[in-house]
Design an enzyme around this catalytic site. Sequence first.
Site, PDB file in Angstrom:
ATOM      1  N   SER A 161       8.225   4.770   2.693  1.00 14.55           N
ATOM      2  CA  SER A 161       7.441   5.554   3.666  1.00 14.55           C
ATOM      3  C   SER A 161       7.946   6.986   3.776  1.00 14.55           C
ATOM      4  O   SER A 161       9.106   7.277   3.494  1.00 14.55           O
ATOM      5  CB  SER A 161       7.529   4.896   5.042  1.00 14.55           C
ATOM      6  OG  SER A 161       7.193   3.536   4.971  1.00 14.55           O
TER       7      SER A 161
HETATM    8  N1  SAH Z   1      10.137  -0.325   4.561  1.00 14.57           N
HETATM    9  C1  SAH Z   1       9.916  -0.046   3.163  1.00 14.57           C
HETATM   10  C2  SAH Z   1       8.458   0.181   2.903  1.00 14.57           C
HETATM   11  C3  SAH Z   1       8.038  -0.631   1.737  1.00 14.57           C
HETATM   12  S1  SAH Z   1       6.306  -0.728   1.438  1.00 14.57           S
HETATM   13  C4  SAH Z   1      10.790   1.086   2.701  1.00 14.57           C
HETATM   14  O1  SAH Z   1      11.402   1.756   3.549  1.00 14.57           O
HETATM   15  O2  SAH Z   1      10.899   1.299   1.492  1.00 14.57           O
HETATM   16  C5  SAH Z   1       5.936  -2.327   2.086  1.00 14.57           C
HETATM   17  C6  SAH Z   1       6.616  -3.506   1.438  1.00 14.57           C
HETATM   18  O3  SAH Z   1       6.077  -4.677   2.039  1.00 14.57           O
HETATM   19  C7  SAH Z   1       6.388  -3.670  -0.064  1.00 14.57           C
HETATM   20  O4  SAH Z   1       7.607  -3.738  -0.719  1.00 14.57           O
HETATM   21  C8  SAH Z   1       5.621  -4.985  -0.180  1.00 14.57           C
HETATM   22  O5  SAH Z   1       5.939  -5.732  -1.328  1.00 14.57           O
HETATM   23  C9  SAH Z   1       6.051  -5.700   1.086  1.00 14.57           C
HETATM   24  N2  SAH Z   1       5.146  -6.757   1.556  1.00 14.57           N
HETATM   25  C10 SAH Z   1       3.800  -6.784   1.535  1.00 14.57           C
HETATM   26  N3  SAH Z   1       3.327  -7.923   2.073  1.00 14.57           N
HETATM   27  C11 SAH Z   1       4.417  -8.657   2.446  1.00 14.57           C
HETATM   28  C12 SAH Z   1       4.594  -9.934   3.047  1.00 14.57           C
HETATM   29  N4  SAH Z   1       3.558 -10.711   3.376  1.00 14.57           N
HETATM   30  N5  SAH Z   1       5.855 -10.355   3.286  1.00 14.57           N
HETATM   31  C13 SAH Z   1       6.931  -9.596   2.951  1.00 14.57           C
HETATM   32  N6  SAH Z   1       6.819  -8.382   2.362  1.00 14.57           N
HETATM   33  C14 SAH Z   1       5.589  -7.912   2.112  1.00 14.57           C
END
Ligand code: SAH
Length: 213
Positions: free
Chosen positions: A67
């Site tokens: 993000s």
């Molecule tokens: N907080 C992260 C943002 C990552 S983007 C950072 O600081 O880098 C969101 C993430 O959520 C992705 O890696 C994606 O694979 C994960 N995601 C999506 N659906 C999910 C689910 N149902 N359970 C766990 N993770 C999930």
Amino acid sequence: MTIVLRNERRRERERMVRDQMRARGVRDERVLLAMTEVPRHCFVPASLQSSAYADDPLPIGEGQTISQPYIVAAMTEALRIRTGDRVLEIGTGSGYQTAVLAELGASVHTVEILPVLAEKARVTLGLLGYAAIRFRTGDGSEGWPSEAPFNAICVTAAPDRIPEVLLEQLAEGGRMIVPVGLTRQDLVFLEKGEGTIRRETLMPVRFVRMTGG
Ligand code: SAH
């Protein structure tokens, strides 16, 4: 190793905090200090490290993104994390938001659905010396019932609607932040207290979609 990594590029982080966070109204000094401490460049692919402190989200592989720094700061501030809080994060991704929560002294439980990203984040956070983190690889849309209740829940992938099951895993006085919506997304803040849920829409956002469920 850890100390070297953590001191690298501090000037850039100080500038990021001033121009992207203070200037836009993030006020919590503990959050601003955490954003100054956590080396974001360690959480992005090597080829993008020179952009690590720019005002943007960045790709982290597998079609996912880390993000925008301001959004991480704003979400963290809204959650009002105190030392020792039990925190659930859905969507570990790069592990950057995880590190910011851990930097504030929280006991972080983080769930990532994509094994490649989960493993990478585990290595990065280990190298940086964050010890109070529990990792789970799998679908986080149902939360982490066996570890509930949590003082705060930080959702970083967008579901279509507010997941009721996560609200159930909030402690009394607990706070949750979640990007909600299919086409148009809003960052929604929820707070549980005295038998009710207070809800507030903070700002429009764009997160990757929550899968699974
Ligand atoms: N907080 C992260 C943002 C990552 S983007 C950072 O600081 O880098 C969101 C993430 O959520 C992705 O890696 C994606 O694979 C994960 N995601 C999506 N659906 C999910 C689910 N149902 N359970 C766990 N993770 C999930």
